[in-house]
Design a protein around this motif. Structure first.
Motif, PDB file in Angstrom:
ATOM      1  N   PRO A  67       1.019  -1.118  -0.085  1.00  0.00           N
ATOM      2  CA  PRO A  67       0.122  -0.028  -0.132  1.00  0.00           C
ATOM      3  C   PRO A  67       0.724   1.282  -0.116  1.00  0.00           C
ATOM      4  CG  PRO A  67       0.171  -0.937   2.272  1.00  0.00           C
ATOM      5  CD  PRO A  67       0.941  -1.917   1.343  1.00  0.00           C
ATOM      6  N   PRO A  68       0.157   2.143  -0.504  1.00  0.00           N
ATOM      7  CA  PRO A  68       0.935   3.718  -0.393  1.00  0.00           C
ATOM      8  C   PRO A  68       1.070   4.433   1.129  1.00  0.00           C
ATOM      9  CG  PRO A  68      -1.270   4.033  -1.308  1.00  0.00           C
ATOM     10  CD  PRO A  68      -1.217   2.355  -1.112  1.00  0.00           C
ATOM     11  N   TYR A  69       2.400   4.681   1.267  1.00  0.00           N
ATOM     12  CA  TYR A  69       2.134   5.270   2.719  1.00  0.00           C
ATOM     13  C   TYR A  69       1.044   6.288   3.073  1.00  0.00           C
ATOM     14  CZ  TYR A  69       4.118   7.696   6.904  1.00  0.00           C
ATOM     15  OH  TYR A  69       4.141   8.299   8.122  1.00  0.00           O
TER      16      TYR A  69
ATOM     17  N   TYR B 194       7.653   7.537   9.120  1.00  0.00           N
ATOM     18  CA  TYR B 194       7.141   6.179   9.473  1.00  0.00           C
ATOM     19  C   TYR B 194       8.025   5.480  10.353  1.00  0.00           C
ATOM     20  CZ  TYR B 194       7.264   1.150   8.652  1.00  0.00           C
ATOM     21  OH  TYR B 194       7.286  -0.305   8.901  1.00  0.00           O
ATOM     22  N   LYS B 195       9.105   5.533  10.600  1.00  0.00           N
ATOM     23  CA  LYS B 195      10.063   4.972  11.721  1.00  0.00           C
ATOM     24  C   LYS B 195       9.538   5.533  13.054  1.00  0.00           C
ATOM     25  CE  LYS B 195      14.531   4.469  11.350  1.00  0.00           C
ATOM     26  NZ  LYS B 195      15.763   5.184  11.309  1.00  0.00           N
ATOM     27  N   ALA B 196       9.267   6.947  13.021  1.00  0.00           N
ATOM     28  CA  ALA B 196       8.836   7.476  14.243  1.00  0.00           C
ATOM     29  C   ALA B 196       7.324   6.897  14.925  1.00  0.00           C
ATOM     30  CB  ALA B 196       8.801   9.259  14.029  1.00  0.00           C
ATOM     31  N   LYS B 197       6.732   6.843  13.919  1.00  0.00           N
ATOM     32  CA  LYS B 197       5.135   6.415  14.307  1.00  0.00           C
ATOM     33  C   LYS B 197       5.383   4.980  14.693  1.00  0.00           C
ATOM     34  CE  LYS B 197       2.225   8.511  10.798  1.00  0.00           C
ATOM     35  NZ  LYS B 197       1.351   8.235   9.613  1.00  0.00           N
ATOM     36  N   LEU B 198       6.290   4.202  14.055  1.00  0.00           N
ATOM     37  CA  LEU B 198       6.433   2.533  14.512  1.00  0.00           C
ATOM     38  C   LEU B 198       7.099   2.601  15.950  1.00  0.00           C
ATOM     39  CD1 LEU B 198       5.251   0.536  12.774  1.00  0.00           C
ATOM     40  CD2 LEU B 198       7.690  -0.127  12.167  1.00  0.00           C
TER      41      LEU B 198
ATOM     42  N   GLU C 168      13.691  -0.568  19.925  1.00  0.00           N
ATOM     43  CA  GLU C 168      14.307  -1.665  19.531  1.00  0.00           C
ATOM     44  C   GLU C 168      13.628  -2.776  18.398  1.00  0.00           C
ATOM     45  OE1 GLU C 168      16.037  -5.780  21.670  1.00  0.00           O
ATOM     46  OE2 GLU C 168      15.272  -4.122  22.907  1.00  0.00           O
ATOM     47  N   ARG C 169      12.260  -2.778  18.649  1.00  0.00           N
ATOM     48  CA  ARG C 169      11.550  -3.615  17.408  1.00  0.00           C
ATOM     49  C   ARG C 169      11.654  -2.881  16.149  1.00  0.00           C
ATOM     50  NH1 ARG C 169       5.836  -5.751  19.193  1.00  0.00           N
ATOM     51  NH2 ARG C 169       6.094  -6.677  17.282  1.00  0.00           N
ATOM     52  N   THR C 170      11.463  -1.561  16.011  1.00  0.00           N
ATOM     53  CA  THR C 170      11.533  -0.876  15.024  1.00  0.00           C
ATOM     54  C   THR C 170      12.763  -1.020  14.190  1.00  0.00           C
ATOM     55  OG1 THR C 170       9.929   0.730  15.689  1.00  0.00           O
ATOM     56  CG2 THR C 170      11.282   1.434  13.823  1.00  0.00           C
TER      57      THR C 170
ATOM     58  N   MET D 152       3.880  -2.199   9.502  1.00  0.00           N
ATOM     59  CA  MET D 152       4.686  -3.188  10.248  1.00  0.00           C
ATOM     60  C   MET D 152       5.417  -4.090   8.921  1.00  0.00           C
ATOM     61  SD  MET D 152       3.725  -4.200  13.973  1.00  0.00           S
ATOM     62  CE  MET D 152       5.096  -5.290  14.310  1.00  0.00           C
ATOM     63  N   THR D 153       4.446  -4.487   7.932  1.00  0.00           N
ATOM     64  CA  THR D 153       4.909  -5.254   6.932  1.00  0.00           C
ATOM     65  C   THR D 153       5.476  -4.506   5.546  1.00  0.00           C
ATOM     66  OG1 THR D 153       2.471  -5.483   6.214  1.00  0.00           O
ATOM     67  CG2 THR D 153       3.874  -7.250   7.670  1.00  0.00           C
ATOM     68  N   GLY D 154       5.548  -3.216   5.655  1.00  0.00           N
ATOM     69  CA  GLY D 154       6.018  -2.346   4.664  1.00  0.00           C
ATOM     70  C   GLY D 154       4.951  -1.493   3.936  1.00  0.00           C
ATOM     71  N   VAL D 155       5.647  -0.461   3.268  1.00  0.00           N
ATOM     72  CA  VAL D 155       4.603   0.391   2.645  1.00  0.00           C
ATOM     73  C   VAL D 155       5.241   1.027   1.519  1.00  0.00           C
ATOM     74  CG1 VAL D 155       2.959   1.269   4.565  1.00  0.00           C
ATOM     75  CG2 VAL D 155       5.357   2.193   4.528  1.00  0.00           C
ATOM     76  N   ASN D 156       4.774   1.856   0.729  1.00  0.00           N
ATOM     77  CA  ASN D 156       5.340   2.572  -0.522  1.00  0.00           C
ATOM     78  C   ASN D 156       5.581   4.040  -0.317  1.00  0.00           C
ATOM     79  OD1 ASN D 156       5.879   3.499  -3.285  1.00  0.00           O
ATOM     80  ND2 ASN D 156       5.145   1.399  -3.957  1.00  0.00           N
TER      81      ASN D 156
END
Length: 358
Positions: free
Chosen positions: A96-98, A144-148, A155-157, A109-113
């Motif tokens: 999906p698009p981010y 995106y990283k900040a949201k995650l 650590e998980r991010t 968590m499984t990736g975005v575009n």
């Protein structure tokens, strides 16, 4: 005696169970965690739906062969290479698009575009195409990283980002719409094509360095297609009659030169523990064009949508006539392959993905 036997059996079961758990964790920890994509319309799965631009594919007949015939913003009749990659490595069916506001944390968590139709490595290209620049796409990745991190912790991010696969596909618009386009800004600054190629490499290198700084470890960098074989490029550059359409040899030479530079230069910025690989799409596309019957195609110099000579974006719309069978066409519109064409491109990259990104 029974008690001793039972205790020994329990100990054996306990040891085996823990070994299996460790093996399972190791396998999971070595597999790809997510897929992230940066680039232009060949990989944009719908981000341009959410920005002010005319470069969109979120209306029929785009998406005619996508599930539920949905025009998602993908510039084709169906799925794109990022979708096939995400499915192949087992993270999700379609990427999906981010910028889609409906995405959940599980989706993220499984990736975005992050790709945007009309973009290029050259920021001027993106400005001309009203697209997200490569720098803006990278900023969205940081967001995106900040949201995650808020949702699952740093650590998980960091682990997810480290184990993810990255695809970067851009550059075609830099040469078709910018350097060789109607506005000569870049030609004045870089009088020769080789000078502009070097300028573009500096931009590519900076983007990749920044992406690696953000934690990316497995990156596939896609080269240029045979630009001279894109239907719209043939139409606007050919001096032969429409009935005698051929690829523009000089522009294909340009693509090969840029690709050789890219492949050579990527080796020089490789970092320890990082896989930075060149992904060749020139070869499968030129093969489809020149040996169309091998793949079951009948038309390789026109797109399916409209006259097939130049249409794309708003030029391919609900009132535009379509070919009878898109599976007989290499290209969907004047610039973008059909879903079948994208599938063949993806198939040519499978071994590269298995060896370097998965």
């Amino acid at each position: 005696m029974m008690s001793t036997t039972s205790s020994l059996l329990f100990l054996i079961i306990f040891i085996v169970h823990n070994l299996l758990l460790k093996q399972s964790y190791a396998q999971k920890n070595n597999t790809i965690s997510a897929v992230f994509v940066f680039g232009d319309s060949t990989v944009d799965t719908g981000n341009n739906n959410y920005i002010p631009t005319i470069s969109r594919g979120n209306f029929p007949p785009y998406g005619r062969d996508f599930p539920n015939h949905e025009a998602t913003g993908r510039f084709s009749n169906g799925r794109l290479v990022p979708d096939f990659v995400a499915e192949f490595v087992g993270v999700k069916k379609n990427l999906p698009p981010y910028l889609d506001p409906s995405l959940t944390i599980e989706d993220l968590m499984t990736g975005v575009n992050f790709a945007s139709a009309g973009a290029g490595f050259d920021p001027l290209t993106s400005q001309l195409g009203m697209a997200l620049t490569q720098s803006q796409q990278l900023d969205l990745f940081k967001e995106y990283k900040a949201k995650l991190e808020v949702a699952i912790g740093k650590e998980r991010t960091d682990d997810l980002v480290r184990r993810a696969g990255y695809l970067v596909s851009s550059g075609t618009n830099d040469f078709t719409f910018n350097y060789n386009g109607p506005i000569p800004t870049r030609r004045k600054a870089y009088p020769t094509i080789s000078e502009y190629e070097q300028f573009q490499w500096q931009l590519i290198e900076q983007f990749l360095q920044d992406l690696m700084d953000e934690g990316a470890k497995k990156i596939g960098v896609v080269g240029l297609p045979p630009i001279g074989c894109l239907p719209a490029i043939i139409t606007t550059n050919s001096k032969t009659p429409i009935s005698n359409r051929e690829c523009i040899a000089s522009l294909n030479t340009l693509s090969r030169n840029v690709n050789q530079m890219l492949e050579n230069n990527l080796k020089g910025i490789q970092r320890p523990g990082t896989k930075l690989v060149y992904a060749d799409i020139y070869t499968p596309i030129i093969d489809m064009v020149e040996q169309k019957t091998k793949y079951g195609f009948e038309e390789s110099h026109r797109g399916c949508c409209g006259t097939g000579l130049i249409e794309a974006d708003f030029g391919c719309n609900p009132k535009t006539p379509l070919c009878d069978d898109v599976t007989k066409y290499v290209f969907w519109d004047g610039f973008h392959p059909s879903e079948k064409g994208y599938r063949i491109i993806f198939n040519s990259l499978k071994s590269l993905i298995l060896e370097n990104l998965a």
